[in-house]
Design an enzyme around this catalytic site. Structure first.
Site, PDB file in Angstrom:
ATOM      1  N   GLY A  56      12.658   9.155   9.571  1.00 40.28           N
ATOM      2  CA  GLY A  56      11.484   8.569   8.946  1.00 40.28           C
ATOM      3  C   GLY A  56      10.233   8.985   9.685  1.00 40.28           C
TER       4      GLY A  56
ATOM      5  CD  GLN B 240       5.876   7.836  13.418  1.00 45.28           C
ATOM      6  OE1 GLN B 240       6.396   7.692  12.321  1.00 45.28           O
ATOM      7  NE2 GLN B 240       6.570   8.054  14.512  1.00 45.28           N
TER       8      GLN B 240
ATOM      9  CG  HIS C 225       5.347   3.738  12.667  1.00 48.60           C
ATOM     10  ND1 HIS C 225       4.831   3.907  13.934  1.00 48.60           N
ATOM     11  CD2 HIS C 225       6.650   4.119  12.747  1.00 48.60           C
ATOM     12  CE1 HIS C 225       5.776   4.366  14.738  1.00 48.60           C
ATOM     13  NE2 HIS C 225       6.890   4.495  14.043  1.00 48.60           N
TER      14      HIS C 225
ATOM     15  CB  CYS D 237      10.050   5.459  17.557  1.00 49.70           C
ATOM     16  SG  CYS D 237       8.488   5.730  16.721  1.00 49.70           S
ATOM     17  CG  LEU D 238      10.526  11.144  14.989  1.00 53.09           C
ATOM     18  CD1 LEU D 238      10.091  11.787  13.673  1.00 53.09           C
ATOM     19  CD2 LEU D 238      11.504  12.030  15.728  1.00 53.09           C
TER      20      LEU D 238
ATOM     21  CG  HIS E  78      11.073   2.255  12.737  1.00 51.00           C
ATOM     22  ND1 HIS E  78      11.515   2.003  14.013  1.00 51.00           N
ATOM     23  CD2 HIS E  78      10.239   3.319  12.821  1.00 51.00           C
ATOM     24  CE1 HIS E  78      10.962   2.898  14.842  1.00 51.00           C
ATOM     25  NE2 HIS E  78      10.196   3.702  14.135  1.00 51.00           N
ATOM     26  CD  GLU E  79       9.291   5.642   9.925  1.00 54.93           C
ATOM     27  OE1 GLU E  79       8.096   5.886  10.172  1.00 54.93           O
ATOM     28  OE2 GLU E  79      10.202   5.920  10.725  1.00 54.93           O
TER      29      GLU E  79
END
Length: 170
Positions: free
Chosen positions: A44, A49, A139, A93-94, A135-136
């Site tokens: 994701g 991000q 963000h 997480c990225l 999660h996304e």
């Protein structure tokens, strides 16, 4: 817009704005995000991000059979209901590379979003896909998975990311 931002970049803490109209510009952003997410590799990615404060997320949910993954983009996604039942799973997480923690989230959600054809979609999601969506969507509101941890654990993870970046390992 070509690289993933790492904590403590302040853009990750900003709220994203609604996409007023889905045009070729927003669709191009979603395509670029999908490429970045797949290269990372990740499941994701939220637009903030990569430094874009718009409510766009992309997902890469592993398919039931190994041949095809479910890759799609959501515009202005919002969660309209949560199940009472919660489950705990490890998340990463990225924007916090190589860092993981057990996070408790609702097992099922109902979401509303627009697809790239400007169609409003309402769907129930459960399991892994529901977790990635939560999660996304977090963000988009400036919330990171580490915010569900104690301050001590959160600070340790952020320090580790800073160190990895300083050492050139990420």
């Amino acid at each position: 817009m070509n690289k993933i931002l790492f904590v403590p970049n302040p853009i990750l803490r900003k709220k994203s704005t609604l996409v007023k109209k889905i045009t070729s510009k927003e669709i191009d952003i979603a395509k670029k995000m999908t490429d970045i997410m797949l290269k990372a590799p990740g499941v994701g990615l939220a637009a903030n991000q990569i430094g874009i404060l718009l409510q766009i997320i992309t997902l890469n949910i592993p398919g039931e059979n190994e041949s095809k993954d479910n890759v799609y983009s959501l515009f202005n996604p919002k969660i309209i209901s949560f199940s009472k039942k919660k489950i705990s799973m490890e998340e990463g997480c990225l924007s916090l590379p190589k860092q993981y923690a057990e996070i408790e989230r609702p097992e099922e959600i109902e979401i509303e979003y627009y697809n790239k054809k400007n169609e409003k979609i309402v769907q129930k999601k459960k399991g892994f896909e529901a977790r990635v969506l939560q999660h996304e969507i977090d963000h988009l509101h400036g919330i990171l998975f580490v915010d569900y941890l104690s301050l001590l654990k959160r600070n340790i993870i952020v320090k580790k990311v800073k160190k990895l970046e300083k050492l050139g390992e990420i």
